[in-house]
Write a protein that holds these residues in place. Structure first.
Motif, PDB file in Angstrom:
ATOM      1  N   HIS A 120       9.212  -0.366   5.054  1.00  0.00           N
ATOM      2  CA  HIS A 120       7.821   0.172   4.881  1.00  0.00           C
ATOM      3  C   HIS A 120       6.771  -0.211   5.876  1.00  0.00           C
ATOM      4  CE1 HIS A 120       8.922   0.781   0.717  1.00  0.00           C
ATOM      5  NE2 HIS A 120       9.013  -0.383   0.489  1.00  0.00           N
ATOM      6  N   LEU A 122       3.573   8.829  -3.594  1.00  0.00           N
ATOM      7  CA  LEU A 122       2.746   8.230  -4.750  1.00  0.00           C
ATOM      8  C   LEU A 122       3.619   9.851  -6.174  1.00  0.00           C
ATOM      9  CD1 LEU A 122      -0.903   9.259  -4.763  1.00  0.00           C
ATOM     10  CD2 LEU A 122       0.108   7.322  -5.010  1.00  0.00           C
ATOM     11  N   LYS A 165       2.019   0.003   9.210  1.00  0.00           N
ATOM     12  CA  LYS A 165       2.792   0.895   8.919  1.00  0.00           C
ATOM     13  C   LYS A 165       3.402   0.782  10.168  1.00  0.00           C
ATOM     14  CE  LYS A 165       3.398   4.551   6.317  1.00  0.00           C
ATOM     15  NZ  LYS A 165       4.274   4.878   5.652  1.00  0.00           N
ATOM     16  N   ASP A 223      -2.543  -2.306  -4.058  1.00  0.00           N
ATOM     17  CA  ASP A 223      -3.232  -0.703  -4.222  1.00  0.00           C
ATOM     18  C   ASP A 223      -3.995  -0.255  -5.078  1.00  0.00           C
ATOM     19  OD1 ASP A 223      -3.546   1.818  -3.731  1.00  0.00           O
ATOM     20  OD2 ASP A 223      -1.709   1.559  -1.818  1.00  0.00           O
ATOM     21  N   LEU A 280       1.028  -1.593  -0.126  1.00  0.00           N
ATOM     22  CA  LEU A 280       0.215  -0.284  -0.014  1.00  0.00           C
ATOM     23  C   LEU A 280       0.822   1.135   0.308  1.00  0.00           C
ATOM     24  CD1 LEU A 280      -2.836  -1.051   2.459  1.00  0.00           C
ATOM     25  CD2 LEU A 280      -2.852  -0.874   0.228  1.00  0.00           C
ATOM     26  N   PHE A 281       0.752   1.989  -0.968  1.00  0.00           N
ATOM     27  CA  PHE A 281       1.355   3.011  -1.119  1.00  0.00           C
ATOM     28  C   PHE A 281       0.175   4.857   0.232  1.00  0.00           C
ATOM     29  CE2 PHE A 281       2.113   0.860  -4.414  1.00  0.00           C
ATOM     30  CZ  PHE A 281       4.034   1.146  -4.000  1.00  0.00           C
ATOM     31  N   HIS A 282       1.401   5.624   0.493  1.00  0.00           N
ATOM     32  CA  HIS A 282       0.890   7.047   0.611  1.00  0.00           C
ATOM     33  C   HIS A 282       1.199   7.968  -0.156  1.00  0.00           C
ATOM     34  CE1 HIS A 282      -0.313   5.102   4.885  1.00  0.00           C
ATOM     35  NE2 HIS A 282       0.413   4.368   4.647  1.00  0.00           N
ATOM     36  N   GLU A 283      -0.459   8.820   0.499  1.00  0.00           N
ATOM     37  CA  GLU A 283       0.210  10.244  -0.051  1.00  0.00           C
ATOM     38  C   GLU A 283       2.075  10.252  -0.955  1.00  0.00           C
ATOM     39  OE1 GLU A 283      -2.418  11.114  -1.968  1.00  0.00           O
ATOM     40  OE2 GLU A 283      -2.296  12.458  -3.150  1.00  0.00           O
ATOM     41  N   TYR A 284       2.478  10.631  -0.011  1.00  0.00           N
ATOM     42  CA  TYR A 284       3.936  11.495  -0.235  1.00  0.00           C
ATOM     43  C   TYR A 284       4.234  10.515  -0.982  1.00  0.00           C
ATOM     44  CZ  TYR A 284       5.166   8.126   3.857  1.00  0.00           C
ATOM     45  OH  TYR A 284       5.007   7.335   4.714  1.00  0.00           O
ATOM     46  N   ALA A 335      -4.569   2.204  -5.886  1.00  0.00           N
ATOM     47  CA  ALA A 335      -3.517   3.484  -6.720  1.00  0.00           C
ATOM     48  C   ALA A 335      -3.212   3.272  -8.018  1.00  0.00           C
ATOM     49  CB  ALA A 335      -3.124   4.159  -5.726  1.00  0.00           C
TER      50      ALA A 335
END
Lengths: 297, 402
Positions: free
Chosen positions: A206, A68, A165, A90, A62-66, A92
């Protein structure tokens, strides 16, 4: 049906008899396995093209906004390498690949999320290449879901059963003032007070992941499925490369022999010799719905 | 600008009524099917209808959880269930399965589809996927920080819901199989055994113990994001969710009322420095029985957010009764007992429209007028004289002995 496996090293790449090789970059996965630099990945991709093997990049965290922007840069880079397939969890990743009209190269693998034929068919309707079913299914349930026609299953290895996380080892060592302990990328185990089995736990960049205590193996059951899976996957984590190569060869031999009974039985016997603790997970063990109160919703 | 929604848990009809009366803009409930927390899912279809009728009468929306990760067998009566929810007037469903979501849109397009935190949606591109599929709301993962929210919100076009209070999974939600692997209880179908809160021993690769035996813990404290409410309002988050369908009516009343007051005060004052933070925190402590932390709001968690000493909090006040009726001519309040109290005890009365009012009561009588030396029987109907107006569903509490 293709046999795919996480590549442990470039050094022995020629020994891998699998149909596809899975590899990744430390930024892109929470699995501490098959990690390579961009340059090495380029080399692996070239090798797979030369040897008619499928190249599969693991993007399954899973990736976080920062993250991307960096994620998009990596995807852009790897798309230029013309990698065959990408494992993702994810949503995304789907959005980004859809932007390139490359969603047909995606393999969905969110570990827990595909437990019904209908959910598998949803992803098929989104034009993805394949969908991994959950590891929490009975053989009967898997046999139903394979009718989606594009299914991937975990065939051998430890399952990742928890992803956080949080840096759970670092936090604990800080709390107990034991900070000199190595935390990142070192394998520890946890054992619950009433249980004998020990679960591998690892911390990486991560967060923290926990794996099943034992290796799972499904081989002869694959033959009994109404529809053959598109992929069967051997997860190489915690398996030394020499042993891994033998396991891959055993599976490949059975597949190439069309699951002929004598060869299958011989392989199953050998797998049990390699690791007497291998088990069948939930294949014959239906989970219960004892009511709990987890933190929904 | 639309006012932010305060979304509260309701484990049964009584809790739903309390949540509605104490200030929730929306409540979430679980039906008998498809709900992740089946132990707190007591709503038959007729109850869901009653819940919707009551809530809608008070301008409150009803969301129904359907957020299991379904196996084939779970989906047998899905279409009929969706039709039933539609006929009840349910406003939204909370889902984690793409198939369930698509069936809701197909069968009952009026009902909003909200994607559960079980999906662990952590970024704007993932939200965009849900947006492109035509769904109305994403409940973000509890791992998303305030700084990330500041980027996610302007980059998404559907509603964003954020957890503000209650239990937290230590893993990414929906991605944990500990319970199933350890106990054969499927967390993603409502069977979580809370394996992350048990006692473990940590060993290194050589088999040497790194923690004392059974003293490695890795569970999470509960979340309390009280101080971030102004930020979330400013960011135009659509909904603030309180977790806890298993909690008592007293907990629901206290926590919902506290956040309600805070939200309303911030909209009125528009200055977070002028808010009476101590009041809100003190109020919540009157009911909170778990250790709380700020979770990921400030970034990666520290040991302060972890549950290491495994102790519970003791609420500063104990719930002793709920008001059933009040006779203004005699000043007699009829109360249903919930915990022990005595004549001459100093109690605190509070309610949706009643500010905290401390009063030392006198005699306690039973329903037929007998004088009692103590209120000791749960659910007993009691009468006490109170010289100020009370309303049904007001509550009574006393200071806990230390």
């Amino acid at each position: 049906m293709k046999l795919i496996v996480n590549l442990k090293s470039l050094e022995y790449i020629q020994e891998y008899t699998a149909d596809g090789l899975i590899f990744s970059h430390a930024f892109l996965t929470d699995e501490d396995e098959a990690l390579f630099s961009v340059e090495e990945i380029q080399e692996i991709v070239q090798y797979t093209k030369l040897h008619n093997k499928e190249s599969i990049l693991n993007l399954n965290r899973l990736f976080h906004e920062y993250e991307l922007d960096e994620l998009r840069e990596y995807i852009d880079l790897f798309i230029k390498m013309d990698i065959d397939s990408y494992i993702f969890s994810d949503l995304a990743i789907y959005t980004i690949f859809k932007g390139y009209n490359l969603e047909h190269k995606l393999i969905y693998h969110a570990r827990t999320m595909i437990t019904s034929l209908q959910d598998a068919l949803f992803w098929k309707s989104k034009n993805v290449k394949s969908v991994f079913v959950s590891n929490e299914l009975t053989l009967e349930e898997i046999n139903s879901i394979v009718h989606a026609g594009n299914i991937a299953i975990e065939a051998y290895g430890h399952h990742q059963i928890f992803a956080s996380k949080r840096d759970l080892l670092s936090l604990y060592f800080t709390y107990t003032k034991n900070e000199e302990r190595q935390r990142k990328f070192k394998k520890y185990t946890i054992q619950e007070e009433l249980r004998k089995e020990k679960y591998p736990i690892l911390e990486n960049h991560h967060g923290t992941v926990i794996y099943s205590a034992f290796k799972y193996a499904i081989l002869e059951e694959i033959q009994s499925l109404d529809v053959k899976p598109k992929y069967i996957h051997i997860n190489s984590i915690f398996i030394v490369e020499e042993e891994l190569l033998e396991i891959v060869s055993l599976y490949k031999k059975v597949m190439d022999a069309g699951f002929r009974e004598s060869i299958t039985k011989e392989a199953v016997k050998r797998l049990a010799e390699i690791d007497p603790n291998i088990y069948s997970g939930f294949l014959y063990k239906k989970t219960t719905l004892v009511k709990g109160d987890n933190m929904d919703a | 600008m639309r006012k932010i929604e305060l979304l509260a848990p309701a484990g049964d009809l009584e809790k739903l009524k309390i949540a509605v009366l104490y200030g929730a803009d929306a409540v979430f409930i679980g039906g008998k099917k498809f709900s992740l927390r089946a132990r707190a899912s007591n709503f038959e279809i007729k109850d869901i209808k009653e819940a919707c009728d009551f809530a809608h009468k008070h301008g409150t929306k009803v969301h129904v959880t359907m957020n299991i990760i379904p196996h084939n067998e779970d989906l047998v009566s899905l279409e009929e269930y969706i039709k039933d929810l539609d006929s009840c007037g349910v406003d939204a469903v909370i889902v984690a399965s793409m198939y369930i979501a698509s069936k809701v849109k197909e069968i009952a397009p009026r009902i909003e589809v909200h994607f559960s935190t079980q999906m662990s949606t952590t970024n704007s591109e993932a939200v965009r996927f849900l947006e492109n599929e035509g769904y109305e709301r994403a409940v973000l993962a509890r791992e998303v920080t305030l700084e990330e929210l500041e980027v996610v919100l302007p980059n998404t076009n559907i509603e964003i819901e954020v957890f503000i209070h209650g239990g937290m999974c230590v893993s990414y939600s929906g991605r944990c199989m500990l319970s199933n692997y350890m106990t054969n209880r499927d967390a993603n179908r409502g069977g979580c055994a809370h394996s992350c809160r048990w006692n473990y021993t940590l060993e290194d690769e050589d088999g040497d113990m790194v923690s004392p035996p059974k003293q490695f813990h890795y569970g999470s404290k509960d979340l309390m994001a009280l101080r971030y409410i102004p930020n979330l309002i400013d960011l135009q988050v659509a909904s603030l969710k309180i977790e806890g369908r298993m909690k008592s009516i007293y907990y629901v009343a206290t926590v919902v009322r506290s956040y309600r007051k805070l939200i309303d005060a911030y909209y009125e004052i528009q200055n977070k420095d002028k808010l009476d933070w101590e009041y809100y925190e003190t109020e919540i402590k009157k009911a909170e029985n778990r250790l709380t932390s700020i979770g990921f709001f400030e970034g990666q968690v520290t040991p302060n957010e972890q549950l290491y000493n495994m102790r519970n909090e003791i609420p500063t006040k104990e719930f002793v009764g709920v008001v059933l009726e009040y006779d203004a001519s005699t000043e007699i309040a009829t109360i249903q007992q919930r915990n022990h109290f005595l004549p001459d005890d100093t109690l605190e009365f509070f309610g949706p429209d009643l500010e905290n009012t401390v009063y030392t009561i006198g005699e306690i009588q039973d329903e037929v007028g007998n004088s009692l030396d103590a209120a000791r029987h749960p659910l007993q109907i009691l009468k006490i004289k109170v010289p100020f107006t009370l309303s049904p569903f007001d509550m009574v509490r006393k200071v806990m002995g230390k």
